[in-house]
Design a protein around this motif. Structure first.
Motif, short mmCIF file in Angstrom:
data_model
loop_
_atom_site.label_atom_id
_atom_site.label_comp_id
_atom_site.label_asym_id
_atom_site.label_seq_id
_atom_site.Cartn_x
_atom_site.Cartn_y
_atom_site.Cartn_z
N GLY A 40 -16.98 81.02 85.65
CA GLY A 40 -15.67 80.44 85.94
C GLY A 40 -15.56 79.00 85.48
N LEU A 41 -16.63 78.50 84.84
CA LEU A 41 -16.59 77.16 84.25
C LEU A 41 -16.48 77.29 82.74
CD1 LEU A 41 -19.41 75.27 86.22
CD2 LEU A 41 -16.94 75.26 86.65
N PHE A 42 -15.66 76.42 82.13
CA PHE A 42 -15.43 76.45 80.70
C PHE A 42 -15.63 75.05 80.12
CE2 PHE A 42 -13.21 79.82 82.75
CZ PHE A 42 -13.46 80.92 81.94
N ILE A 43 -16.09 74.99 78.87
CA ILE A 43 -16.51 73.72 78.28
C ILE A 43 -15.90 73.49 76.91
CG2 ILE A 43 -18.58 74.78 77.27
CD1 ILE A 43 -20.08 72.14 77.84
N LYS A 44 -15.61 72.24 76.62
CA LYS A 44 -15.36 71.77 75.26
C LYS A 44 -16.37 70.65 75.02
CE LYS A 44 -10.38 72.71 75.11
NZ LYS A 44 -9.02 72.15 74.82
N MET A 45 -17.33 70.88 74.14
CA MET A 45 -18.36 69.87 73.90
C MET A 45 -17.78 68.72 73.08
SD MET A 45 -21.49 69.11 74.55
CE MET A 45 -22.48 70.58 74.88
N LEU A 46 -18.04 67.52 73.53
CA LEU A 46 -17.55 66.34 72.81
C LEU A 46 -18.64 65.72 71.95
CD1 LEU A 46 -15.55 64.68 75.75
CD2 LEU A 46 -14.65 66.08 73.88
N HIS A 47 -19.79 65.56 72.53
CA HIS A 47 -20.89 64.91 71.83
C HIS A 47 -22.18 65.23 72.55
CE1 HIS A 47 -23.75 61.47 72.12
NE2 HIS A 47 -23.80 61.72 70.83
N GLN A 48 -23.25 65.47 71.78
CA GLN A 48 -24.56 65.66 72.39
C GLN A 48 -25.61 65.02 71.51
OE1 GLN A 48 -25.73 69.68 73.45
NE2 GLN A 48 -27.07 68.85 75.02
N ASN A 49 -26.50 64.24 72.11
CA ASN A 49 -27.59 63.62 71.38
C ASN A 49 -28.78 64.59 71.39
OD1 ASN A 49 -30.02 62.15 70.81
ND2 ASN A 49 -28.87 60.26 71.11
N PRO A 50 -29.18 65.12 70.23
CA PRO A 50 -30.24 66.14 70.22
C PRO A 50 -31.58 65.60 70.68
CG PRO A 50 -29.66 65.47 67.98
CD PRO A 50 -28.68 64.81 68.89
N GLU A 51 -31.79 64.30 70.60
CA GLU A 51 -33.09 63.74 70.98
C GLU A 51 -33.18 63.48 72.48
OE1 GLU A 51 -33.54 60.32 68.49
OE2 GLU A 51 -33.39 61.56 66.69
N THR A 52 -32.13 62.94 73.05
CA THR A 52 -32.18 62.57 74.48
C THR A 52 -31.53 63.60 75.38
OG1 THR A 52 -30.06 61.41 74.41
CG2 THR A 52 -32.03 60.14 73.81
N GLY A 53 -30.69 64.47 74.80
CA GLY A 53 -29.94 65.42 75.61
C GLY A 53 -28.68 64.84 76.21
N PHE A 54 -28.45 63.54 76.03
CA PHE A 54 -27.23 62.90 76.54
C PHE A 54 -26.03 63.68 76.03
CE2 PHE A 54 -25.62 58.78 78.27
CZ PHE A 54 -24.28 59.07 78.17
N TYR A 55 -25.11 64.04 76.92
CA TYR A 55 -23.93 64.74 76.43
C TYR A 55 -22.68 64.43 77.21
CZ TYR A 55 -24.73 68.70 79.76
OH TYR A 55 -24.91 69.48 80.87
N SER A 56 -21.56 64.56 76.50
CA SER A 56 -20.23 64.35 77.05
C SER A 56 -19.44 65.61 76.77
CB SER A 56 -19.54 63.16 76.38
OG SER A 56 -20.30 61.98 76.51
N ARG A 57 -18.67 66.02 77.73
CA ARG A 57 -17.92 67.27 77.55
C ARG A 57 -16.72 67.28 78.49
NH1 ARG A 57 -22.23 66.22 81.03
NH2 ARG A 57 -22.55 67.82 82.59
N LEU A 58 -15.74 68.13 78.13
CA LEU A 58 -14.67 68.46 79.05
C LEU A 58 -15.09 69.74 79.76
CD1 LEU A 58 -11.54 67.95 76.75
CD2 LEU A 58 -12.50 66.33 78.40
#
Ligand SMILES: [Fe+2]
Length: 285
Positions: free
Chosen positions: A151-169
């Motif tokens: 029931g959760l849906f995502i739009k990925m904005l940015h993800q750093n492949p090295e640190t895993g840091f990510y921003s999303r809607l």
């Protein structure tokens, strides 16, 4: 160090002049500081452009993200309205930038302060690192990681492949719920863009914001009809949920000179502490 902020509504916060933190910009703007790291300048801000605003190309001193809540920004030759987003890594060049009068954005800085330099002869000029997205043109994808209920849906904005840091809607569908408490080893911050939900720290409505340090329990979610709830969420690493059920907190002690029913102490939360103070060992909790 960022304080545990949970929960605030942006309307409760004061406006400050934004020009000092938008160097090389031409125009007027104001900001609300939702979360601020006084040790390195990282921040999560709500910025309103009071007049038309513009800035030449260059590079930031912090990883920087903009998300347009309302209005319009022009990045180089690309014009984006509501839902426009960019991620400009620290030191990576980005094109010129304009915002029309009345534009409202979320502005995030990470790992640095508000510095911005013109880029003409800088060796760190790496245009390929700059990421520009029209999120209104993206599809919502079902979150498929183990843990959260469907029931959760995502739009990925940015993800750093090295640190895993990510921003999303993230969109929680109307009626989505999860009555467990979760905690995880990364921080989590969110600004509610639309809809509503209630959870253990209160009610999430448009304009509410939290910054939750790692390991803090949270949950008991119920997303409301008719729109569910939509946030811009950021985390500083891979997010693995650990779940608690049948939770209870026991606070024990002998009241020597007070009535525990009417004069008892409250249980403190995680205190605000800077890096030099180190971690709290829980003494006195
Ligand atoms: Fe979480």
């Amino acid at each position: 160090m960022r304080p545990h902020v949970e929960l605030i509504h942006e309307d409760d916060y004061i406006w400050r002049p934004a020009e000092p933190e938008l160097p090389l910009g031409e125009g007027k703007a104001k900001q609300r500081n939702l979360s601020l790291d006084e040790e390195d300048g990282s921040a999560s801000l709500r910025v309103d452009f009071v007049s038309a605003w513009g800035r030449p190309g260059g590079f930031h001193h912090a990883d920087t993200e903009w998300y347009v809540l309302e209005g319009e920004m022009t990045v180089g030759d690309t014009r984006l309205g509501k839902g426009g987003y960019f991620h400009a890594p620290k030191g990576a060049a980005m094109p010129s930038l304009k915002a029309s009068e009345g534009t409202r954005i979320l502005l995030y800085r990470e790992f640095g302060d508000w510095g911005f330099d013109a880029s003409a002869k800088d060796a760190a000029f790496k245009r390929e690192d700059f990421r520009l997205i029209d999120t209104e043109a993206q599809d919502w994808l079902a979150v498929d990681k183990p843990g959260p209920k469907p029931g959760l849906f995502i739009k990925m904005l940015h993800q750093n492949p090295e640190t895993g840091f990510y921003s999303r809607l993230i969109l929680a569908a109307p009626g989505w719920d999860d009555h467990r408490l979760a905690h995880h080893p990364c921080y989590e911050e969110a600004y509610t863009i639309g809809g509503s939900m209630d959870y253990n720290f209160g009610d999430l409505v448009e304009g509410t914001y939290f910054f939750r340090p790692a390991w803090v329990k949270h949950g008991h979610f119920t997303s409301h009809e008719p729109n569910g709830c939509t946030w811009l969420i950021r985390s500083d690493g891979e997010l693995t949920n650990f779940y608690t059920t049948n939770e209870r907190v026991i606070a024990e002690g002998t009241p020597e000179n007070y009535d525990p029913e009417t004069q008892g102490p409250v249980i403190t939360g995680i205190p605000v502490r800077s890096k030099s103070a180190g971690a709290w060992d829980g003494d006195g909790r």
